[in-house]
Design an enzyme around this catalytic site. Sequence first.
Site, PDB file in Angstrom:
ATOM      1  N   THR A 271       1.249  51.500  45.133  1.00 54.44           N
ATOM      2  CA  THR A 271       3.115  51.715  46.359  1.00 54.44           C
ATOM      3  C   THR A 271       3.448  50.115  46.736  1.00 54.44           C
ATOM      4  OG1 THR A 271       3.489  53.854  46.033  1.00 54.44           O
ATOM      5  CG2 THR A 271       5.098  52.410  47.184  1.00 54.44           C
TER       6      THR A 271
ATOM      7  N   HIS B 209       3.770  47.799  44.028  1.00 51.82           N
ATOM      8  CA  HIS B 209       4.829  48.078  43.285  1.00 51.82           C
ATOM      9  C   HIS B 209       6.133  47.261  43.872  1.00 51.82           C
ATOM     10  CE1 HIS B 209       3.377  50.389  40.164  1.00 51.82           C
ATOM     11  NE2 HIS B 209       3.142  51.257  41.258  1.00 51.82           N
TER      12      HIS B 209
END
Lengths: 369, 369, 369, 369
Positions: free
Chosen positions: B62, B65
């Site tokens: 994450t 990202h």
Amino acid sequence: MNPITPVPTEIPRTSSPLTQRTMRAVVKAQAGPGAEIREVPVPTVGAGELLLRVLRAGVCGTDLHIFEWDRWSQGRLRPPVTLGHEFVGEILALGPGVTEFRTGERVSCESHIVCNHCLACRTGNGHVCQNTKILGVDVDGGFAEYVTVPATNAWRAPASIPIQVAAVMEPLGNAVHTAFAGPLAACNIAVTGCGPIGLFAVGVARAAGAARVIASDVSPYRLDLARRMNADAVIDAAKEDFVTRVSEITDGRGLDGVLEMSGSPQAMRDGLAALRNGGRMSLLGLPKEPFELDWNRLVIFKGITLYGVIGRRMYDTWYQMDNLLGSGRLDIRPAITHVMPMEQFAEAIALLRSGSAGKVVLVPWGQSA
Amino acid sequence: MNPITPVPTEIPRTSSPLTQRTMRAVVKAQAGPGAEIREVPVPTVGAGELLLRVLRAGVCGTDLHIFEWDRWSQGRLRPPVTLGHEFVGEILALGPGVTEFRTGERVSCESHIVCNHCLACRTGNGHVCQNTKILGVDVDGGFAEYVTVPATNAWRAPASIPIQVAAVMEPLGNAVHTAFAGPLAACNIAVTGCGPIGLFAVGVARAAGAARVIASDVSPYRLDLARRMNADAVIDAAKEDFVTRVSEITDGRGLDGVLEMSGSPQAMRDGLAALRNGGRMSLLGLPKEPFELDWNRLVIFKGITLYGVIGRRMYDTWYQMDNLLGSGRLDIRPAITHVMPMEQFAEAIALLRSGSAGKVVLVPWGQSA
Amino acid sequence: MNPITPVPTEIPRTSSPLTQRTMRAVVKAQAGPGAEIREVPVPTVGAGELLLRVLRAGVCGTDLHIFEWDRWSQGRLRPPVTLGHEFVGEILALGPGVTEFRTGERVSCESHIVCNHCLACRTGNGHVCQNTKILGVDVDGGFAEYVTVPATNAWRAPASIPIQVAAVMEPLGNAVHTAFAGPLAACNIAVTGCGPIGLFAVGVARAAGAARVIASDVSPYRLDLARRMNADAVIDAAKEDFVTRVSEITDGRGLDGVLEMSGSPQAMRDGLAALRNGGRMSLLGLPKEPFELDWNRLVIFKGITLYGVIGRRMYDTWYQMDNLLGSGRLDIRPAITHVMPMEQFAEAIALLRSGSAGKVVLVPWGQSA
Amino acid sequence: MNPITPVPTEIPRTSSPLTQRTMRAVVKAQAGPGAEIREVPVPTVGAGELLLRVLRAGVCGTDLHIFEWDRWSQGRLRPPVTLGHEFVGEILALGPGVTEFRTGERVSCESHIVCNHCLACRTGNGHVCQNTKILGVDVDGGFAEYVTVPATNAWRAPASIPIQVAAVMEPLGNAVHTAFAGPLAACNIAVTGCGPIGLFAVGVARAAGAARVIASDVSPYRLDLARRMNADAVIDAAKEDFVTRVSEITDGRGLDGVLEMSGSPQAMRDGLAALRNGGRMSLLGLPKEPFELDWNRLVIFKGITLYGVIGRRMYDTWYQMDNLLGSGRLDIRPAITHVMPMEQFAEAIALLRSGSAGKVVLVPWGQSA
């Protein structure tokens, strides 16, 4: 309505495929203590049945009770009956209608012959079938050269499973059923009572990922076997306070589950006291008589779940055993302490009574151990 | 009705107990790719909160990202925000009302700050709270020298747990939640996708007694890590047919469960095809976009159970991790491949992007690894 | 390490929002039998708390025990304490930090104030919190004009729920917890013991789709109330053989579940005997003292599951009640037999002791019924 | 090893007990659209089988597919085969070995003939047996004057169950299996798709204590039938927004469960969107082709459980039906809209195709409706 031609509702049993007509067997010959080695007819094989050459058989505490002719035996057995409800055999012949096995395969056997018609059987609960007949108790069992069993009761035990282990999958299944009746993985689990099934349960709980497996008994001999089954800690309940010791071992958290294998009122009370709130106790050990419990303090205020265990889930438990043994995760051989000729059945019983044995396995006549 | 004297509904946040007023942190400073190391104020500690000195922090996909500022990040983050949702810290100060911790204790942290008021929270399903705020995403996180967290989100991580392991209990909890969402013991389990959480899941399934743990990925590097996590078998899905290989490994029985960690449509289809009838698939991997499935053949006719996994059971999963790690049953260190200074956050992101890393752990400024 | 500035760990309680300084309350004033109506200070409202004007309150068997000062009361209560653990109120003021309620809302209250820190609380099992404090037992309760409760313990009870029903959601929750602890729909269920919670359980089992709900008691008065709660059959255990009657009513199948509400050893034994193999018994009734059970015959051989019920699932049970009452599926009003002024608390206790009442609800001073 | 005398593994089928040699039946005579009414031999009754006089039979959507000879039919059926997999009959004769039934009893029939040997069958999951043969699809079925079925597939349907209801217990069992695959009592449940099984499911969910049962379809005719089955609310998905309406009906809480009966991608997506976090969807409706789903938003982030439903739990579902119908809690007669002579099979198919029918029941030749 058309007239009905009657059809037969019974399929006749076929004669044995063996030329040999008689065999040796351990027989409860009459109502009273003891058992005899006798020459009896080789069993015939009926529709849906298998004829097995017995390869190995385990001796159970129940066999001891039958030998001693206790009250339960007096009420249940109808002599003569060939004993033995734990065994592995090789398939010699298939009865009519059996298609899922071949001769030569090695199978271990579920001892409960269930009716398949009662509500329990129809809803996946064959282990509590109301019409159960038990091999070696209600019908002739496996302490013999040959035995017939319903094909549904046979479970393949390939060569990768040691033969003495395959012999005792029935009591191992009791341990698996008890252990798997609640969460195990990442749990603190105690096994109270380290007879053979308790010892198996120690191994099962370890294999199934219990965080800590604590074994208790009052026999140093059995506690030593529990250590060999990889118990993380053992408690000598004759000398140590169970609840205190559990608290120490679990950093005060208590037990997530208890596998009760002793039938001892004190073990049950201690186990309940040592459970964390919301924990579970699975009961396999049979108390000798009714006993009292402080329900409020030990069960209700703690939000405990109790579950009575009988037999094996049919056949989920066998699938689980298959995977546990076949993968090598579980090894119960340290709990199998004696292998002896079936001829020495009386000595095996004496050994059990002495308390200085784990599981005892018998080798039928004409086979070498 | 009596007149009501108004009472305050807000408790003022106290100032930091530290004399140090600012600290270094990895900050998503503005909407767009990248992240900066900045000097920011030391956080204040409010009622019910803990102020932690960060000891170690894990880097998550994450974070990649967010660094790359993908569509999800664009829709969710409101810069500036300090990143980092996996970390362990030492308690420096307790906010008003906190009684269950003491300063000096080491705690790992649940990243989901839940509302405690919605239906999910009120019924033991905080992991699907409708108002979740995530540390390092919605509020300042642990890629910093200090961080404040709600005391409810802290879980003691004693010295017996290696510090780099304590740093990544948050993603380990994803693996435990996924694995424990169905039966594991005595089961044939596949883990599809061997990123860090997949690797952890291999270890968890092993520790929890799975009979066979099969790991699949398309990266030889990751499959090698899976082997080091004690996978019983690995499948290179780029070269081998998953379903065929599973059938071989399981003697034709198929899988009892699939832990889906890849988000790959093909992995999901293959996993479903390789499940035995009645099996379960637990879904943690996030597909990049919607994809189609042959529902009839892969789900309905097979009687499959699918379960979507988000976060960790609060806090059952933490208790399970505690027991798995504390008992030594689970060791995830082979999956932690890199420990590097937090100052090198950009290098850590590059490493993740390259695919040649398992879990990467960061060491804050002023501490040695 | 930086020097630490100490932060306060206690939030001071604010004074009451009411100008009124004292109120009337039913107080256990001293160790010994009885209870008094007294003028006491209006409670202050602390952080996270609600101040309620009590609208209605239910009288519980526990209140009778406290009044009579039984052994349990002697060990637990520390007078003076305002009694009353079942009540509904209107929110007059919100303590600091409370955001999820508004003044004027009507709320029913969970009586267990749990610690939120112990293992049980952290894993969704607050009902077995080891540090539970009970409103009206350990801290001042709702037999008063006003009461303060933690906001977490309040559950909205909208006007669609009759006020006397909202008053007794706490004991209704005991019934729901007990009933919902196992399957109900399409099941044959017996409720043994038809005090108020047993009567509620009859209604709950009916509303939840039990195929047949059988109620038993030894009081014709209570059996009549059970009929009014729509029991399909009632058994007067003083005159009829429970096991025989159940067999008749269920066409020989036996019970799928027993909700044990009496605490009577005979009811528990009969209930177990009447369960089908594999059935469940959920235990809420508190036996007066330990008693013995034939474990083999009644639990183990039958594969029974026993579950000890304490309190309510927090807050799954409340959500279930909300849906049962809000949808109109459940109506417990036939079990609420008396509504009387709180001033007549002693008369309410006498009524309970006489056995000629279902649930008794009290109306505080200054309100009309 | 002794020489083995071979034993027969096949039991010969007996001839029919009827003097009548031929009967009328609805036969799929050849690969291609249509079906014929033909004179065929009365079936013989083998070991373990029952010969039934068919009393009533239900027409299923699958029969429509077979009639139209869709792709699935082309791949599965081997003409000639007598159609009909939903029926009730009277026992005319017992095959060898059948002891649990008597002639003259009325039985409804499970259509799945399972192997009893595969892993699914051995572990209580016969509904996903890998070797299932279906009556009226793979072997001759019940659109005939007589039919033979394995005795294990018969379930007593006493006279208290209306004969047209007994005829359709097979599809009713689909509804029960679907509904009982998750919590119902005190839950908000939607049934998406109001064909006959959806209509049954509305009744089942109501009977099992669902707080609110919401039915959706695109046909006003079917929605009217749903109302007659006591749906609390109906949604015309062609005109109303499902998610919005559900939110209104449930006070914003969303659904606890969805029983998906339509196979429509839109219904499935809407159902998932309307589920509360942590809810469940049970899938019975068969999509016509693969379709795509936004897994992240609809399943994973919401923590949803999906379960594929095939057949009926064998025989838990039948026990549940027995109790639901026998107790009078469930009445499905409003969903049975047509009873017609079996001779008019083609008209029944046309009726189904028109969409202006609920369940259609056929009456065999020589019987009056």
